[in-house]
Design a protein around this motif. Sequence first.
Motif, PDB file in Angstrom:
ATOM      1  N   ARG A 214     -11.402 -79.792 -13.983  1.00 12.72           N
ATOM      2  CA  ARG A 214     -11.302 -78.511 -13.133  1.00 12.72           C
ATOM      3  C   ARG A 214     -10.749 -78.202 -14.474  1.00 12.72           C
ATOM      4  O   ARG A 214     -10.772 -76.753 -14.446  1.00 12.72           O
ATOM      5  CB  ARG A 214      -9.864 -78.984 -12.102  1.00 12.72           C
ATOM      6  N   ALA A 215     -10.023 -78.394 -15.743  1.00 11.60           N
ATOM      7  CA  ALA A 215      -9.531 -77.564 -16.466  1.00 11.60           C
ATOM      8  C   ALA A 215     -10.860 -76.871 -17.481  1.00 11.60           C
ATOM      9  O   ALA A 215     -10.667 -74.981 -17.755  1.00 11.60           O
ATOM     10  CB  ALA A 215      -8.828 -78.311 -17.436  1.00 11.60           C
ATOM     11  N   GLY A 216     -11.610 -77.471 -17.781  1.00 14.16           N
ATOM     12  CA  GLY A 216     -13.219 -76.801 -18.244  1.00 14.16           C
ATOM     13  C   GLY A 216     -14.071 -76.302 -17.656  1.00 14.16           C
ATOM     14  O   GLY A 216     -14.419 -75.000 -18.029  1.00 14.16           O
ATOM     15  N   GLY A 217     -14.045 -76.026 -16.164  1.00 11.92           N
ATOM     16  CA  GLY A 217     -14.716 -75.264 -15.464  1.00 11.92           C
ATOM     17  C   GLY A 217     -13.596 -73.813 -15.356  1.00 11.92           C
ATOM     18  O   GLY A 217     -14.560 -72.744 -15.309  1.00 11.92           O
ATOM     19  N   VAL A 218     -12.506 -73.556 -15.249  1.00  7.64           N
ATOM     20  CA  VAL A 218     -12.300 -72.434 -15.489  1.00  7.64           C
ATOM     21  C   VAL A 218     -11.594 -72.084 -16.738  1.00  7.64           C
ATOM     22  O   VAL A 218     -11.311 -71.210 -16.953  1.00  7.64           O
ATOM     23  CB  VAL A 218     -10.808 -72.675 -14.951  1.00  7.64           C
ATOM     24  N   GLY A 219     -12.595 -72.944 -17.961  1.00  6.69           N
ATOM     25  CA  GLY A 219     -12.596 -72.288 -19.184  1.00  6.69           C
ATOM     26  C   GLY A 219     -10.947 -72.829 -20.088  1.00  6.69           C
ATOM     27  O   GLY A 219     -10.655 -71.875 -21.048  1.00  6.69           O
ATOM     28  N   GLY A 220     -10.462 -73.601 -19.141  1.00  3.63           N
ATOM     29  CA  GLY A 220      -9.423 -73.965 -20.115  1.00  3.63           C
ATOM     30  C   GLY A 220      -9.209 -75.443 -20.687  1.00  3.63           C
ATOM     31  O   GLY A 220     -10.375 -75.941 -20.884  1.00  3.63           O
ATOM     32  N   ARG A 221      -8.469 -75.918 -20.671  1.00  2.00           N
ATOM     33  CA  ARG A 221      -7.912 -77.282 -21.613  1.00  2.00           C
ATOM     34  C   ARG A 221      -7.432 -78.091 -21.238  1.00  2.00           C
ATOM     35  O   ARG A 221      -6.175 -78.018 -20.643  1.00  2.00           O
ATOM     36  CB  ARG A 221      -8.369 -77.095 -22.865  1.00  2.00           C
ATOM     37  N   LEU A 222      -7.420 -79.807 -21.075  1.00  2.00           N
ATOM     38  CA  LEU A 222      -6.256 -80.420 -20.499  1.00  2.00           C
ATOM     39  C   LEU A 222      -5.863 -80.803 -21.398  1.00  2.00           C
ATOM     40  O   LEU A 222      -7.188 -82.242 -22.581  1.00  2.00           O
ATOM     41  CB  LEU A 222      -7.115 -80.708 -19.589  1.00  2.00           C
ATOM     42  N   THR A 223      -4.817 -81.638 -21.704  1.00  2.00           N
ATOM     43  CA  THR A 223      -4.479 -82.783 -23.264  1.00  2.00           C
ATOM     44  C   THR A 223      -3.798 -83.797 -22.318  1.00  2.00           C
ATOM     45  O   THR A 223      -2.574 -83.222 -21.627  1.00  2.00           O
ATOM     46  CB  THR A 223      -3.744 -82.288 -24.103  1.00  2.00           C
ATOM     47  N   VAL A 224      -3.800 -85.004 -22.502  1.00  2.00           N
ATOM     48  CA  VAL A 224      -2.619 -86.374 -22.186  1.00  2.00           C
ATOM     49  C   VAL A 224      -2.560 -87.258 -23.472  1.00  2.00           C
ATOM     50  O   VAL A 224      -2.679 -87.498 -24.635  1.00  2.00           O
ATOM     51  CB  VAL A 224      -4.234 -87.260 -21.385  1.00  2.00           C
ATOM     52  N   GLU A 225      -1.026 -87.105 -23.196  1.00  2.00           N
ATOM     53  CA  GLU A 225      -0.872 -88.283 -24.374  1.00  2.00           C
ATOM     54  C   GLU A 225       0.442 -89.067 -23.684  1.00  2.00           C
ATOM     55  O   GLU A 225       1.115 -88.636 -22.217  1.00  2.00           O
ATOM     56  CB  GLU A 225       1.210 -87.182 -24.514  1.00  2.00           C
ATOM     57  N   SER A 226       0.007 -90.174 -23.779  1.00  2.00           N
ATOM     58  CA  SER A 226       0.824 -91.575 -22.759  1.00  2.00           C
ATOM     59  C   SER A 226       0.459 -92.427 -24.197  1.00  2.00           C
ATOM     60  O   SER A 226      -0.032 -92.798 -24.646  1.00  2.00           O
ATOM     61  CB  SER A 226       0.151 -91.714 -21.629  1.00  2.00           C
ATOM     62  N   ALA A 227       1.956 -93.622 -23.507  1.00  2.00           N
ATOM     63  CA  ALA A 227       1.918 -95.269 -24.342  1.00  2.00           C
ATOM     64  C   ALA A 227       2.364 -95.923 -23.049  1.00  2.00           C
ATOM     65  O   ALA A 227       3.043 -95.229 -22.237  1.00  2.00           O
ATOM     66  CB  ALA A 227       2.077 -94.328 -25.663  1.00  2.00           C
TER      67      ALA A 227
END
Length: 228
Positions: free
Chosen positions: A201-214
């Motif tokens: 979804r992010a890439g489809g509208v020219g955006g980006r997604l980041t995930v931080e977890s542990a």
Amino acid sequence: MLSILAQHAAIALTNARLYERSRELTIAGERARLAHELHDAVSQKLFSLRLTAQAATALVDRDPDRAKDELQQIALLAAEATDELRSAVVELRPAALDEDGLVATLRTQVQVLDRAHSAQVTFACHGVRALPAAQEGAVLRVAQEALHNALRHADARQVDVTLTRHGQGARLRVADDGTGFDPSAVRRAGRHLGLVSMRDRAGGVGGRLTVESAPGKGTVIEMEVPGG
């Protein structure tokens, strides 16, 4: 002459195959996009319905008036689910966005989850301008998926949703204090907790997604969209 005709025939055949392949890819892409929309429209609303129904059940004996309020909320959520499903099939756009806009729609959904769940769910918005329709739809769906994961899978006690201006666009941040996970291990195991859908979804509208977890450290999901 025969050689030239053969070359033209070969080119025509190649073009026909390329066109057919392009059409197949387009259909596959639309199917994937529709699958994402149906998943989000149905599962997120049903999740809210289930939580609200559980709250109503717990209140029936000790607080009938509040139980009645929760039952009314269930009716409202069911109506919204119908609208969402219709929107997913007909327009591929969340229905409430057209009437209320991204900020109001997201705030309402956070309030519903905060009421229905034992976790505290908060929403804050700072200086966000109206975004192109496709970007608003993508931001809302990513927020819904992140909330769904935090409340259903991560056993979070606190979930904070923040929407802020970012250049000409916006940044969504969903942070929880849940169990967390190892993103690389999730990918290796073939489990994605909606991460593939969110990245698409992010890439489809020219955006980006980041995930931080542990493990044991909670999760922070951020999405940036460029605006229009």
